[in-house]
Every structure is written in structure tokens, then in C-alpha cells.
Design an enzyme around this catalytic site. Structure first.
Site, PDB file in Angstrom:
ATOM      1  N   HIS A 115      43.891  35.505  49.592  1.00 42.63           N
ATOM      2  CA  HIS A 115      44.682  36.731  49.750  1.00 42.63           C
ATOM      3  C   HIS A 115      43.694  37.809  50.215  1.00 42.63           C
ATOM      4  CE1 HIS A 115      48.127  39.127  47.533  1.00 42.63           C
ATOM      5  NE2 HIS A 115      47.953  39.529  48.766  1.00 42.63           N
ATOM      6  N   ASN A 168      45.672  41.438  44.185  1.00 46.99           N
ATOM      7  CA  ASN A 168      46.138  41.561  45.562  1.00 46.99           C
ATOM      8  C   ASN A 168      44.930  41.735  46.475  1.00 46.99           C
ATOM      9  OD1 ASN A 168      47.053  42.933  48.037  1.00 46.99           O
ATOM     10  ND2 ASN A 168      49.056  42.765  47.090  1.00 46.99           N
ATOM     11  N   ASP A 169      44.240  42.868  46.340  1.00 43.14           N
ATOM     12  CA  ASP A 169      43.118  43.126  47.243  1.00 43.14           C
ATOM     13  C   ASP A 169      41.867  43.463  46.444  1.00 43.14           C
ATOM     14  OD1 ASP A 169      41.852  43.341  49.688  1.00 43.14           O
ATOM     15  OD2 ASP A 169      42.519  45.387  50.066  1.00 43.14           O
TER      16      ASP A 169
END
Ligand SMILES: *[C@@H]1O[C@H](CO)[C@@H](O)[C@H](O)[C@H]1NC(C)=O
Ligand SMILES: *[C@@H]1O[C@H](CO)[C@@H](O)[C@H](O)[C@H]1NC(C)=O
Length: 312
Positions: A115, A168-169
Site C-alpha cells: 500500500h 494506509n500511508d
């Protein structure tokens, strides 16, 4: 009386539903029309068909691209196949991608589901690649050493932590030190949909190092991209469903102080000056997530679709 109560409860339920539904559609910006802004010489990157969710470009123009993300509720063309990390040289006239071979004895390639990614280059020019992965839809950060000659990634470590439940990041600030966003509070798919639908805004950003892990910012309606300014003084967090970019001052002890919020809906009207360099309604590129610039070239990635390469 009982009938009236049932009707009242039903009515309240419907009102509650309608209220959240309209706010949900607004937060999703469901009926937005996009006016095209075109760039010259845009080309698809050959060989990318199953996403390019995140991209990171080194100072020398080598770009890392994560591809093949599978995420609950989001379309995927990867159909059960593990994800990959691709390498592309932005200096080439007609850049081609190379799949980086992953080595290291303790790494399960079959459940690799990359991701957000970020790199850290240390004093002796060793490049570390930190990758958010979702093996079996869990969240880990995989730490790799980039081996340029061999075009490979040596797996060094898997990082898991209770404060990193739904990553997520990521933005690396050391070989094993990073800020990361959790896009949801819950891990359970059912609870996650309610969390987003009701707009609980329980999503958080976390600082991680081997000695210390702590929440550094909270209360986001889906924290998504995170990045750091080139001078390392400021951290930026995108709050997806509130259409905002938060700017924080980073302190020596790694805590963050909110400085300002950029509202993206006023993108054309407000200072600081924001320019839309490329816009497109989904005919060319679907679900774009990232854009990187290197020497006048723009590389745009997507969750599950292609990647586009343009001249600015
Ligand atoms: C971290 O540093 C900032 C700025 O110097 C200070 O205001 C804050 O209290 C410190 N926080 C902790 C937890 O040490
Ligand atoms: C969606 O975003 C556009 C542009 O930012 C804005 O003009 C529009 O009002 C938004 N729509 C909704 C439903 O929020």
C-alpha cells in the site's frame, strides 16, 4: 400508544439514516463533476494494469511503485495475486518498469499486499524502503534494503504494533522510524463501514520508532496520505473525507503541532496558491492516489488501475 412509539422510533431511525446518508454522500463528494485539464505527451506506463497506489522517487530519479493492492471494498484487477514493488528510472526517455526481486528468508511473498511506501537514505547512501502491507488484510510495515545492482529488495524486518491497526500511508524519518496514518480505527470490516458511514472521525496518525510509539494526531475523517517537507520541518496529512490537508510543525521529540489546514474545496480561490496541473474524469485514469514530479515529468498512480506519465 405502542404503535405510535414504533412509528416514532422508525421515524427517528429514518431521519438518522437520511441525515447520515446525505452527509456521507457529501463527504464522498459523490456527485462531483471534473473539468479536464490536460498535459502534453501523457503516456501510460507500460506493464502497470493492477494499480500503482504509491510512488516514491529518489533524488537520482529512480521511482519505486507499489502495485497490486487488495483492500476490502475496493476494486482490484490483481485477483488474488500477491502485490509487487516496481522500479522505474525517470531519467530514461521511454522509461520501462522492472519488478524488484524480493529476497530474505523470513518473508512470505504470497501474502504481500503493498500500500503506502516511503524511502529513507542514510549517511552511507544505503536506501531503505518501508512498505505498508496488508497480509490477510492485517497491517504491517515491511522494512527492505534496496540493492540497486541486483535490482532487488532484501527483507530485513516486519513491524507490527497495536497502534498500527489499519495502516494506509507512511513517511520514513529513519531506517526504522516513521510517521504513519491509520485510515480507520476499527479492523473489523463491518465496524469499519459504520465508522466511515457515521463519520466518527476516529482515524489517527502515529509516530513509530523501535523505542517509542505514540499517537501524534487524531480525530481524522479517514487520514490518508502523509508526507514531510523537504527540509524535514513540517508534516502533511490528507484527511480524505473532510477534503483537507493538515500542516504540522514537527518537533525534535517527534510530536506534531497543528499549524494550518488547507481546504481543498477552495482550491482555486485560496492562498497559499494551489494550481491544478492535471484533471481528468476517469476516462483515462481511475482512482488516482498519488502524483510525483521529477525534472518536469509527472507520474500519477492509482489504487487498482494504470499509471500515467506526463510532461509538465
Ligand atoms: C515536545 O516538544 C515540544 C516543543 O519543544 C513541547 O512543547 C512538548 O511539550 C514536548 N512533548 C513531549 C511529550 O515531550
Ligand atoms: C465536491 O467538490 C467540489 C469541488 O471541490 C465542490 O464544488 C462540490 O460542492 C462538492 N460536492 C459535494 C456534494 O460536496
Amino acid at each position: 400508544m405502542a404503535k405510535l412509539m414504533v412509528l416514532t422510533i422508525l421515524g427517528l431511525g429514518l431521519a438518522f439514516f437520511r441525515d447520515h446518508r446525505s452527509s456521507y454522500l457529501k463527504r464522498m463528494n459523490a456527485s462531483r463533476e471534473v473539468k479536464s485539464i490536460e498535459l502534453p505527451n501523457c503516456k501510460f506506463v507500460k506493464g502497470i494494469e493492477t494499480g500503482s497506489e504509491d510512488i516514491e522517487i529518489l533524488h537520482n530519479g529512480l521511482a519505486f511503485i507499489s502495485t497490486g493492492l487488495q483492500y476490502p471494498g475496493i476494486k482490484s484487477f490483481a485477483s488474488g495475486k500477491p502485490g509487487k514493488i516496481l522500479l522505474m528510472d525517470m531519467n530514461e526517455e521511454d522509461p520501462r518498469i522492472v519488478e524488484l526481486k524480493i529476497t530474505g528468508s523470513n518473508f512470505d511473498l504470497s501474502s504481500f499486499n503493498p500500500h503506502g511506501i516511503s524511502t529513507f537514505t542514510d549517511e552511507d547512501n544505503t536506501v531503505y524502503l518501508l512498505v505498508v502491507s496488508h497480509p490477510d488484510f492485517k497491517s504491517t510495515v515491511e522494512l527492505f534494503k534496496f540493492q540497486e545492482e541486483e535490482k532487488s529488495l532484501l527483507h530485513l524486518k516486519t513491524i507490527k504494533h497495536e497502534l498500527l491497526p489499519s495502516l494506509n500511508d507512511i513517511v520514513a524519518v529513519g531506517p526504522e522510524h516513521f510517521y504513519a496514518t491509520n485510515d480507520h480505527y476499527f479492523v473489523n470490516t463491518y465496524l469499519r463501514s459504520w465508522e466511515v458511514y457515521l463519520g466518527l472521525a476516529w482515524s489517527q496518525a502515529v509516530y513509530y520508532s523501535p523505542n517509542e510509539v505514540r499517537v501524534v494526531a487524531r480525530g481524522f475523517d479517514f487520514a490518508n496520505g502523509i508526507n514531510i517537507s523537504p527540509d524535514g520541518k513540517y508534516v502533511y496529512i490528507a484527511e480524505l473525507l473532510a477534503h483537507k490537508i493538515h500542516v504540522y510543525e514537527k518537533h525534535a521529540n517527534w510530536t506534531l503541532t497543528p499549524l494550518k489546514v488547507l481546504r481543498i474545496q477552495n482550491i482555486l480561490a485560496e492562498e497559499p496558491k494551489v494550481t491544478v496541473v492535471y484533471a481528468e474524469n476517469g476516462t483515462v485514469l481511475q482512482g488516482s492516489t498519488v502524483a510525483c514530479v521529477y525534472k518536469g515529468k509527472l507520474l500519477v498512480g492509482t489504487v487498482y488501475h494504470k499509471a500515467l506519465y506526463c510532461e509538465l
